[in-house]
Write a protein that holds these residues in place. Structure first.
Motif, mmCIF file in Angstrom:
data_model
loop_
_atom_site.group_PDB
_atom_site.id
_atom_site.type_symbol
_atom_site.label_atom_id
_atom_site.label_comp_id
_atom_site.label_asym_id
_atom_site.label_seq_id
_atom_site.Cartn_x
_atom_site.Cartn_y
_atom_site.Cartn_z
ATOM 1 N N ALA A 31 -7.929 -15.071 33.161
ATOM 2 C CA ALA A 31 -8.792 -16.203 32.824
ATOM 3 C C ALA A 31 -8.831 -16.446 31.308
ATOM 4 O O ALA A 31 -9.384 -17.439 30.852
ATOM 5 N N GLY A 32 -8.263 -15.513 30.539
ATOM 6 C CA GLY A 32 -8.255 -15.665 29.085
ATOM 7 C C GLY A 32 -9.613 -15.371 28.470
ATOM 8 O O GLY A 32 -9.985 -15.948 27.453
ATOM 9 N N LEU A 33 -10.354 -14.450 29.078
ATOM 10 C CA LEU A 33 -11.690 -14.116 28.567
ATOM 11 C C LEU A 33 -11.634 -12.908 27.628
ATOM 12 O O LEU A 33 -10.808 -12.012 27.826
ATOM 13 N N ILE A 84 -15.847 -17.046 34.400
ATOM 14 C CA ILE A 84 -15.770 -17.751 33.106
ATOM 15 C C ILE A 84 -17.180 -18.218 32.721
ATOM 16 O O ILE A 84 -17.617 -18.063 31.574
ATOM 17 N N ALA A 91 -15.627 -24.938 29.498
ATOM 18 C CA ALA A 91 -14.744 -23.761 29.383
ATOM 19 C C ALA A 91 -14.037 -23.481 30.712
ATOM 20 O O ALA A 91 -12.857 -23.117 30.738
ATOM 21 N N GLU A 101 -11.227 -26.042 30.948
ATOM 22 C CA GLU A 101 -10.159 -25.827 29.965
ATOM 23 C C GLU A 101 -9.339 -24.582 30.300
ATOM 24 O O GLU A 101 -8.114 -24.613 30.341
ATOM 25 N N LYS A 102 -10.027 -23.486 30.572
ATOM 26 C CA LYS A 102 -9.308 -22.224 30.819
ATOM 27 C C LYS A 102 -8.494 -22.305 32.110
ATOM 28 O O LYS A 102 -7.337 -21.878 32.156
ATOM 29 N N ASN A 145 -4.464 -21.899 32.287
ATOM 30 C CA ASN A 145 -3.906 -20.731 32.999
ATOM 31 C C ASN A 145 -3.124 -21.133 34.245
ATOM 32 O O ASN A 145 -2.112 -20.515 34.565
#
Ligand code: NAD
Length: 367
Positions: free
Chosen positions: A69-71, A306, A323, A326-327, A331
């Motif tokens: 998730a890019g967290l 997220i 967010a 966007e994420k 992804n």
């Protein structure tokens, strides 16, 4: 070597804490799998039959989900061995005992999971100052109420449609499970012009090829009534949702609902996994062989985590939803491009993406 290290690999788990408090009867295990991307975030599961292995496996799933998730968070999970239906005062005592016992595990941020809820997170926060998924009154963002996961599922679909040349306007959608995830996915896809042609709950399926009234179905569920109470549409059994011809099929109920035994019944172009592990790996392979694109759970349903991570950063509700969009947009695209480039399943591409992020993050850390 002690048996506890049987799970150890190049990522983790960094810590498996066995917690016992004779005074309150608390028995729990906390698994902190990896914290290279940031403090581990993951739910507290309360059930009489949970195991330490389950805690570790769920913590690993969180490491990968959070990285995918890019967290800025690693993965962790905890289990409390108890019946969640115990009297509330007893439950509060046990949860507070848990919160106080993990006060020093500062690399772990607890969130709600099976058997725990926002109120329980409020007690934990009160004891040790560290929890996500809180009641709104103390800074929480109610992710089920605002549909964070459903929004993420709809966003992933919007990106995927470009890869299979599918127009969302007029696209036919069937959804299994009409709870927090399913109903909001239906709502957000409806806003993009898609047509809900079937929805199911545990009692039955309702289908109408000319499109169901999403708002009316949501209102029905809010009254605690089954979908079959809706005045329009064909009334079928719960399992019939699998057979409905559609462009997009969304499992948003239970694990393993699509398996080798029934995968051949799906007549769709895209499966977007709102639920956790709704399709077995063999079923996902069978779908790929039929050129049906599958968006795997840990990419498509990451909206909830997220949102929780944004809450942890004290973000507003609108920033959290932005967010999520966007994420998941970034992804899903990265996963589908990698899958196409390498000729692998989207799940394998997403896993590689997540592992690469974890390994890159580990290179930045001293230990
Ligand atoms: P929920 O309890 O709000 O809703 C579940 C829905 O599934 C209900 O409508 C129920 O009637 C239906 N259902 C149960 N058994 C069924 C069956 N056999 N056939 C058809 N429908 C059935 O749950 P939820 O929060 O919407 O979660 C659904 C799934 O998504 C779960 O697997 C959950 O782990 C996963 N998930 C949820 C979130 C979240 O943010 N809520 C995030 C990620 C993953």
């Amino acid at each position: 070597m002690d048996d506890l290290f049987r799970f150890a690999d190049e990522i983790g788990p960094l810590q498996l804490a066995h917690i016992y408090r004779p005074s309150t009867g608390l028995k729990a295990v906390v698994a902190i799998d990896n914290i290279a991307c940031g403090p581990a975030i993951g739910g507290v599961r309360m059930a009489p039959d949970v195991t330490a292995e389950e805690a570790f496996r769920l913590a690993r799933a969180m490491t990968l989900k959070n990285a995918a998730a890019g967290l800025p968070h690693g993965g962790g999970k905890s289990v409390i061995f108890a019946d969640p239906k115990m009297p509330l005062a007893e439950k509060e005592r046990l949860i507070r005992s848990f919160a106080s016992a993990i006060a020093d595990l500062v690399d772990y941020i607890p969130g709600p999971d099976m058997g725990t809820d926002e109120l329980a997170m409020g007690w934990i926060k009160d004891e040790n100052g560290r929890a996500a998924g809180l009641p709104r009154e103390i800074g929480g963002i109610p992710l089920d109420e605002i549909g964070a996961t459903g929004l993420g599922v709809a966003t992933a679909i919007e990106v995927a449609r470009g890869f299979i040349d599918l127009e969302l306007k007029g696209a036919k959608v069937a959804i299994q499970g009409f709870g927090s995830v399913g109903k909001h996915a239906a709502g957000f896809l409806g806003e993009k012009g898609a047509l809900l042609v079937a929805a199911s709950d545990s009692k039955g399926t309702i289908a109408d090829d000319s499109g169901l009234d999403v708002a009316a179905l949501i209102a029905l569920k809010a009254e605690g009534r089954p979908l079959s109470d809706h005045s329009r549409g064909r009334k079928l059994g719960p399992d019939a949702v699998i057979d409905i011809p559609c462009d997009i099929w969304i499992p948003a109920a239970r694990p393993d609902v699509i398996n080798e035994g029934n995968v051949g019944r799906l007549r769709t172009r895209l499966v977007a996994e709102g639920a956790n592990i709704p399709c077995t790996l063999k079923a996902e392979e069978a779908l790929a062989a039929r050129n049906i694109l599958v968006l795997p759970d840990f990419i498509a349903n990451a909206g909830g985590v997220i949102c929780a991570a944004m809450e942890w950063q004290c973000a507003t509700e609108s920033a959290a939803l932005a967010a999520v969009e966007e994420k998941i947009r970034v992804n899903t695209r990265a996963m589908l491009e990698a899958a196409r480039r390498s000729g692998i399943l989207p799940r394998a591409a997403a896993m590689a993406l997540a592992l690469e992020r974890v390994h890159n993050a580990m290179r930045t850390r001293r230990w």
